[in-house]
Write an enzyme that holds these catalytic residues in place. Structure first.
Site, short mmCIF file in Angstrom:
data_model
loop_
_atom_site.label_atom_id
_atom_site.label_comp_id
_atom_site.label_asym_id
_atom_site.label_seq_id
_atom_site.Cartn_x
_atom_site.Cartn_y
_atom_site.Cartn_z
N HIS A 252 0.84 -1.20 0.00
CA HIS A 252 0.00 0.00 0.00
C HIS A 252 0.88 1.25 0.00
O HIS A 252 1.46 1.63 1.01
CB HIS A 252 -0.92 0.00 1.23
CG HIS A 252 -1.82 1.20 1.28
ND1 HIS A 252 -2.24 1.77 2.45
CD2 HIS A 252 -2.36 1.96 0.28
CE1 HIS A 252 -3.00 2.81 2.19
NE2 HIS A 252 -3.08 2.95 0.88
N GLU B 296 3.01 0.34 3.32
CA GLU B 296 2.51 -0.71 4.21
C GLU B 296 2.62 -2.05 3.49
O GLU B 296 2.03 -2.23 2.42
CB GLU B 296 1.06 -0.43 4.61
CG GLU B 296 0.89 0.79 5.50
CD GLU B 296 -0.55 1.08 5.83
OE1 GLU B 296 -0.83 1.55 6.94
OE2 GLU B 296 -1.42 0.87 4.96
#
Length: 630
Positions: A145, A157
């Site tokens: 992410h 992430e």
């Protein structure tokens, strides 16, 4: 995965929108041959051209060498179809946030690329594990992410689904780090880290704006969270920039993902903006007016003026010194200014028996430019104007606030700390990961857990309990570990014996201590009463993790073996049964063991504990002596 290996990896990106183009830019800049694919005719080629324009602007501004820029652009090219991605070692999809679309795309990719190719989704809110279920080898699927704009934002992430292989996580972490980004590994839960922990930053502001009695406006809320809270942008301006529809969709996805947990309840104020099409900057209006020529809204500000004598209370020393504001003693009619502990000014006045001015929280007294304040009902007129005059020499403005629990900055800070503690307690990531993610992904000036350490566990719990008393829905429930730390920090006996927290959760608690000479009786073994204290502390952690104040109503102890100097004793309490409507009366089993590192050390004592609920935890008075947190 070595640096040389990572740069040889061919990277594919599917989806040539803003995020996909940004990810492709990052990969190419890191030395990878990068292929960008989009189902729309000409979209990938247009995105490559857009990246080229950005890169050439960087050259013009002296941020990038021309030779490096040309090499970067030579590595980035559009792909015609999925088969062009067959040689990729990593493919990142950044297509529409629709699980069916993402799942079908990755399924097709799995039939094209090699068996060891990493397949990543850039989803911000969907379940990575659910997306991976359609693939023959779900172990190589994970989330990467990125945050917008991907070339500038440092955080990625790395989302590990239950089905993701550890080797895939390790390879992704190495790759992301080689790209100059900061990877934070997190579990596959709604919102991951940033979109989960950041919810209170928006939610508490919107809740205050929805209160018809408060009379707060977006400009004042934003000014307090930037000027006193230290955030780079207030929640109203920030969601106008993101797009109210986008932010509301994330809010609702997290809320639904957590089975409509009241902590994530969507905002009626924000939903009304979305329904009206006032989506922020992209529509010209949101919380604020972004139309050309519109005047910037001004926050509510108290004009400095003479008034009653004010005395800075304990906890305001740094701000008072900065402003040259001295305590002149208790002059007749003087009013004390106290820092908020979460209670309303009316409640503090009633507790102390005198009028007060309550000051909202400030992250850094040395740099704050604005504070919020509220006068208690019996305050003489002009108290806030006198406060504004006292703080004016430091360049600190005062905004008048409604008398609500937690005011603005304090409630936001406490709710952010609780969200971060809950994420750690739930195993989403570790404490360092939460703070890194919020600093790098959300732009917070410091991580919420670091801020919580500065504020103190007892203060944070006090604010949350005050908010819960006003709105007992579970929205402001205190994570068990946070409450346990706060309780132990206030327990002089436990602190004196060196008893520390190991773990806490609803209905269970574990504490530990090292036996010293002070623990021994006349026979050179651990005094039985001190073992009982250790067991009672574990019991208190376990039963009070539910929330209400509960006391031990009795301990039945069976001694198994003696403890001696140097032993590390661990007491673990677990709820056996709980009874009584709405109460936390119950029975607990407590085991005290020697910690030999195996988790199965010799038992020192077996204890049966009984508890009785006696009511809510009282908030500390501003006059109570400060206690250091453990």
């Amino acid at each position: 995965m070595t640096s040389e290996t990572t740069t040889r990896t061919v990277v594919g990106v599917v989806g040539a929108g803003t995020m996909g183009a940004g990810i492709a830019h990052v990969a190419a800049a890191a030395g990878h041959d990068t292929l960008l694919l989009d189902a729309r005719d000409g979209a990938a080629a247009a995105a490559v051209e857009q990246v080229g324009r950005r890169v050439r602007r960087s050259v013009e501004k002296g941020r990038l060498d021309e030779a490096d820029a040309e090499a970067l652009l030579a590595r980035l090219r559009p792909a015609a179809d999925l088969t062009d991605l067959a040689g990729c070692g990593l493919v990142v999809e950044a297509v529409v946030e629709d699980p069916a679309v993402k799942q079908e795309l990755l399924r097709e990719l799995a039939g094209v690329v090699a068996a060891d190719t990493l397949l990543a989704t850039n989803t911000s809110s969907l379940s990575v594990g659910a997306i991976a279920t359609a693939l023959p080898r779900p172990g190589r699927v994970l989330g990467l992410h990125f945050f917008n704009p991907a070339p500038l934002m440092r955080l990625v992430e790395v989302v590990r689904a239950p089905s993701t292989d550890q080797a895939a996580v390790d390879a992704a972490v190495a790759l992301v780090a080689a790209w100059g980004k900061t990877p934070v590994v997190c579990a596959d839960t709604p919102g991951f880290v940033v979109n989960r922990v950041a919810r209170p930053y928006y939610g508490e502001a919107f809740r205050l704006l929805a209160d018809p009695v408060g009379g707060l406006d977006p400009a004042t809320v934003d000014a307090l969270l930037t000027g006193a809270g230290g955030f780079p942008m207030g929640p109203c301006a920030l969601t106008d920039l993101i797009g109210q529809d986008v932010n509301a969709a994330v809010n609702r996805a997290v809320w639904e993902g957590f089975d409509r947990d009241p902590r994530f309840t969507p905002s009626v104020v924000q939903d009304a903006l979305v329904a009206a099409g006032t989506l922020g900057r992209k529509s010209g209006r949101g919380f604020l007016d972004h139309t050309e020529g519109a005047d910037a809204p001004q926050p509510a500000t108290v004009e400095p003026c003479t008034g009653p004598a004010l005395r800075p209370g304990r906890g305001l020393d740094p701000l008072a010194r900065r402003a040259g504001w001295h305590d002149q003693g208790e002059e007749p009619g003087s009013v004390e200014v106290v820092p908020t502990d979460g209670r309303t000014a009316a409640a503090v006045e009633a507790a102390l028996g005198r009028p007060v001015v309550v000051l909202d929280a400030v992250r850094d007294p040395a740099t704050a430019t604005r504070v919020g304040a509220v006068a208690s009902p019996a305050c003489p007129p002009g108290a806030l104007a006198a406060l504004a005059a006292a703080l004016a020499p430091a360049g600190v403005a005062v905004s008048p606030l409604p008398d609500v629990p937690g005011l603005v900055v304090a409630r936001t800070a406490a709710a952010l700390v609780a969200a971060a503690e809950d994420a750690v307690e739930s195993g989403v990531t570790d404490r360092a990961g939460v703070d890194r993610a919020m600093e790098l992904g959300a732009g917070h000036p410091a991580g919420p857990l670091a801020w919580g350490r500065d504020l103190g566990d007892r203060w944070v719990v006090g604010v949350l309990d005050a908010l819960h008393a006003a709105e007992p829905t579970g929205r402001y429930r205190v994570p068990a570990t946070l409450r346990a730390r706060a309780m132990l920090a206030a327990d002089r006996v436990s602190r004196g014996l060196g008893i520390g927290l190991v773990a806490a959760g609803p209905g269970h608690g574990t504490v530990r201590a090292t036996v010293t000479e002070t623990w021994l009786n006349g026979f050179g073994i651990v005094h039985g009463g001190l073992v009982a204290v250790l067991a009672d502390t574990a019991l208190a952690v376990a039963c009070n993790s539910h929330g209400p104040l509960t006391v031990g109503a009795g301990l039945d102890v069976v001694w198994v073996s003696p403890g001696r100097t140097g032993d590390v004793l661990v007491a673990e309490a677990r709820e056996r049964v709980r009874y009584g409507a709405g109460a936390r009366n119950g029975v607990y089993d407590i085991t005290v063991r020697r910690d030999d590192g195996s988790g199965t050390g010799d038992v020192v004592a077996e204890v049966r504990g009984r508890t009785r609920s006696v009511g809510p935890v009282p908030a500390p008075s501003p006059d109570s002596p400060p206690q250091e947190d453990t």
